[in-house]
Design a protein around this motif. Structure first.
Motif, PDB file in Angstrom:
ATOM      1  N   GLN A  38      -0.458  -2.050   7.287  1.00 21.30           N
ATOM      2  CA  GLN A  38      -0.385  -0.799   6.182  1.00 21.30           C
ATOM      3  C   GLN A  38      -1.114  -0.760   6.045  1.00 21.30           C
ATOM      4  O   GLN A  38      -2.058  -2.199   5.064  1.00 21.30           O
ATOM      5  CB  GLN A  38       0.982  -1.131   5.290  1.00 21.30           C
ATOM      6  CG  GLN A  38       1.236  -0.632   4.064  1.00 21.30           C
ATOM      7  CD  GLN A  38       2.175  -1.047   3.797  1.00 21.30           C
ATOM      8  OE1 GLN A  38       3.220  -1.255   3.912  1.00 21.30           O
ATOM      9  NE2 GLN A  38       2.674  -0.278   2.236  1.00 21.30           N
ATOM     10  N   VAL A  39      -1.930   0.576   5.360  1.00 22.22           N
ATOM     11  CA  VAL A  39      -2.865   0.500   4.466  1.00 22.22           C
ATOM     12  C   VAL A  39      -2.572   0.120   3.130  1.00 22.22           C
ATOM     13  O   VAL A  39      -1.794   0.777   2.430  1.00 22.22           O
ATOM     14  CB  VAL A  39      -3.271   1.740   4.072  1.00 22.22           C
ATOM     15  CG1 VAL A  39      -5.122   2.579   3.640  1.00 22.22           C
ATOM     16  CG2 VAL A  39      -4.436   2.116   5.494  1.00 22.22           C
ATOM     17  N   SER A  40      -2.912  -0.533   2.234  1.00 18.59           N
ATOM     18  CA  SER A  40      -2.923  -0.438   0.283  1.00 18.59           C
ATOM     19  C   SER A  40      -2.947  -0.665  -0.400  1.00 18.59           C
ATOM     20  O   SER A  40      -2.670  -0.410  -1.526  1.00 18.59           O
ATOM     21  CB  SER A  40      -2.347  -2.958   0.310  1.00 18.59           C
ATOM     22  OG  SER A  40      -3.496  -3.482   0.947  1.00 18.59           O
ATOM     23  N   ASN A  41      -4.886  -0.918   0.004  1.00 18.49           N
ATOM     24  CA  ASN A  41      -6.049  -0.260  -0.719  1.00 18.49           C
ATOM     25  C   ASN A  41      -7.262   0.595  -0.537  1.00 18.49           C
ATOM     26  O   ASN A  41      -7.991  -0.068   0.961  1.00 18.49           O
ATOM     27  CB  ASN A  41      -5.937  -1.301  -1.785  1.00 18.49           C
ATOM     28  CG  ASN A  41      -7.249  -1.269  -3.334  1.00 18.49           C
ATOM     29  OD1 ASN A  41      -6.764   0.409  -3.021  1.00 18.49           O
ATOM     30  ND2 ASN A  41      -7.876  -1.917  -3.475  1.00 18.49           N
ATOM     31  N   VAL A  42      -7.873   1.267  -1.163  1.00 26.96           N
ATOM     32  CA  VAL A  42      -9.636   1.781  -0.637  1.00 26.96           C
ATOM     33  C   VAL A  42      -9.980   2.167  -1.549  1.00 26.96           C
ATOM     34  O   VAL A  42      -9.682   2.238  -2.512  1.00 26.96           O
ATOM     35  CB  VAL A  42      -9.256   2.767   0.403  1.00 26.96           C
ATOM     36  CG1 VAL A  42     -10.522   3.793   0.738  1.00 26.96           C
ATOM     37  CG2 VAL A  42      -8.461   2.776   1.469  1.00 26.96           C
ATOM     38  N   VAL A  43     -11.763   1.453  -1.883  1.00 25.68           N
ATOM     39  CA  VAL A  43     -12.173   1.215  -2.584  1.00 25.68           C
ATOM     40  C   VAL A  43     -13.530   1.985  -1.765  1.00 25.68           C
ATOM     41  O   VAL A  43     -14.226   1.362  -0.793  1.00 25.68           O
ATOM     42  CB  VAL A  43     -12.858   0.420  -2.977  1.00 25.68           C
ATOM     43  CG1 VAL A  43     -13.605   0.259  -4.030  1.00 25.68           C
ATOM     44  CG2 VAL A  43     -11.809  -0.237  -3.873  1.00 25.68           C
ATOM     45  N   ALA A  62       4.228   3.264   2.796  1.00 25.82           N
ATOM     46  CA  ALA A  62       4.588   2.255   4.118  1.00 25.82           C
ATOM     47  C   ALA A  62       4.336   2.810   5.282  1.00 25.82           C
ATOM     48  O   ALA A  62       3.781   2.497   6.111  1.00 25.82           O
ATOM     49  CB  ALA A  62       5.796   1.793   4.118  1.00 25.82           C
ATOM     50  N   THR A  63       4.096   3.966   5.510  1.00 25.99           N
ATOM     51  CA  THR A  63       3.795   4.595   6.043  1.00 25.99           C
ATOM     52  C   THR A  63       2.564   4.892   6.675  1.00 25.99           C
ATOM     53  O   THR A  63       1.810   5.376   7.863  1.00 25.99           O
ATOM     54  CB  THR A  63       4.787   6.642   7.205  1.00 25.99           C
ATOM     55  OG1 THR A  63       4.046   7.354   5.551  1.00 25.99           O
ATOM     56  CG2 THR A  63       6.258   6.372   6.912  1.00 25.99           C
ATOM     57  N   ALA A  76      -4.381   5.721  14.056  1.00 23.84           N
ATOM     58  CA  ALA A  76      -4.110   6.064  12.416  1.00 23.84           C
ATOM     59  C   ALA A  76      -3.233   7.427  11.544  1.00 23.84           C
ATOM     60  O   ALA A  76      -3.368   8.217  11.939  1.00 23.84           O
ATOM     61  CB  ALA A  76      -5.381   6.349  11.831  1.00 23.84           C
ATOM     62  N   ASN A  77      -2.263   6.565  10.384  1.00 28.84           N
ATOM     63  CA  ASN A  77      -1.462   7.457  10.624  1.00 28.84           C
ATOM     64  C   ASN A  77      -1.594   7.329   8.565  1.00 28.84           C
ATOM     65  O   ASN A  77      -1.431   6.121   8.417  1.00 28.84           O
ATOM     66  CB  ASN A  77       0.265   7.272  10.748  1.00 28.84           C
ATOM     67  CG  ASN A  77       0.041   7.847  11.362  1.00 28.84           C
ATOM     68  OD1 ASN A  77       0.050   8.994  12.162  1.00 28.84           O
ATOM     69  ND2 ASN A  77       1.203   6.609  12.627  1.00 28.84           N
ATOM     70  N   VAL A  78      -2.700   8.115   7.961  1.00 23.21           N
ATOM     71  CA  VAL A  78      -3.023   8.344   6.034  1.00 23.21           C
ATOM     72  C   VAL A  78      -2.456   9.289   5.472  1.00 23.21           C
ATOM     73  O   VAL A  78      -3.266  10.177   6.101  1.00 23.21           O
ATOM     74  CB  VAL A  78      -4.543   7.707   6.259  1.00 23.21           C
ATOM     75  CG1 VAL A  78      -4.363   7.458   4.811  1.00 23.21           C
ATOM     76  CG2 VAL A  78      -4.352   6.360   7.028  1.00 23.21           C
ATOM     77  N   GLN A  79      -1.689   9.626   5.095  1.00 22.10           N
ATOM     78  CA  GLN A  79      -1.329  10.346   4.058  1.00 22.10           C
ATOM     79  C   GLN A  79      -1.097  11.121   4.956  1.00 22.10           C
ATOM     80  O   GLN A  79      -1.176  12.492   4.870  1.00 22.10           O
ATOM     81  CB  GLN A  79      -2.318  10.677   2.889  1.00 22.10           C
ATOM     82  CG  GLN A  79      -2.819   9.980   2.125  1.00 22.10           C
ATOM     83  CD  GLN A  79      -3.580   9.579   0.549  1.00 22.10           C
ATOM     84  OE1 GLN A  79      -4.779   9.868   1.028  1.00 22.10           O
ATOM     85  NE2 GLN A  79      -3.644   8.551  -0.284  1.00 22.10           N
ATOM     86  N   GLY A  80      -0.208  11.609   5.782  1.00 23.48           N
ATOM     87  CA  GLY A  80       0.439  12.832   6.497  1.00 23.48           C
ATOM     88  C   GLY A  80      -0.965  13.375   8.026  1.00 23.48           C
ATOM     89  O   GLY A  80      -0.953  14.183   8.375  1.00 23.48           O
ATOM     90  N   GLU A  81      -1.905  12.470   7.629  1.00 20.54           N
ATOM     91  CA  GLU A  81      -2.906  13.298   8.858  1.00 20.54           C
ATOM     92  C   GLU A  81      -2.844  11.436   9.864  1.00 20.54           C
ATOM     93  O   GLU A  81      -3.021  10.482   9.751  1.00 20.54           O
ATOM     94  CB  GLU A  81      -4.540  13.101   8.391  1.00 20.54           C
ATOM     95  CG  GLU A  81      -4.598  13.679   7.293  1.00 20.54           C
ATOM     96  CD  GLU A  81      -4.602  15.453   8.069  1.00 20.54           C
ATOM     97  OE1 GLU A  81      -4.805  16.165   8.825  1.00 20.54           O
ATOM     98  OE2 GLU A  81      -3.700  16.496   7.532  1.00 20.54           O
TER      99      GLU A  81
END
Length: 134
Positions: A38-43, A62-63, A76-81
């Motif tokens: 699960q992606v938790s943080n991106v800088v 969580a998705t 990869a599933n990130v922010q609907g993409e």
């Protein structure tokens, strides 16, 4: 009778000592990365003209996940993409995602994965640090 008991005791001792001394197999980087993260943080830092331009986000659901599979595919599933690609592990600390980038693996254990990328163009550069959790 003593010889039989003595031989049996010796056999039992040897079998216990061989089974009790099994070493745990250390997993490779390729084996440890398998699974859903699960992606938790991106800088993101776009450093240009001598100045940092940092954008940081930990607004992930969580998705928002990356799933690394044994066959070398990453989903990869990130922010609907959604996106699918291939990946390879080189050495013990490099992750190359096809059509994306080669990341340094800064942390990889049972519960966290941290990837880092830095691309340099002259005196300018961009940096990305992506943190995942399980």
């Amino acid at each position: 009778m003593k010889k039989i008991l003595s031989a049996f005791a010796m056999l039992a001792f040897l079998s216990i000592s061989f089974t009790a001394c099994k070493k745990e197999k250390t997993k490779t980087t390729a084996e440890r990365i398998i699974g859903t993260w699960q992606v938790s943080n991106v800088v993101y830092n776009d450093h240009n003209n001598g100045a940092d331009h940092i954008v940081s986000s930990n607004d992930f659901a969580a998705t928002d996940t990356y799933e690394f599979r044994k066959d070398g595919a990453v989903y990869a599933n990130v922010q609907g993409e959604s996106d699918t690609s291939n990946y390879t592990i080189t050495g013990e600390n490099k992750l190359m995602i096809t059509d994306d980038a080669t990341y340094d693996i800064k942390t990889l254990d049972d519960h966290s994965l941290v990837l880092y990328f830095k691309g340099v163009t002259g005196s300018d550069y961009e940096e990305v640090t992506i943190s995942f959790k399980r």
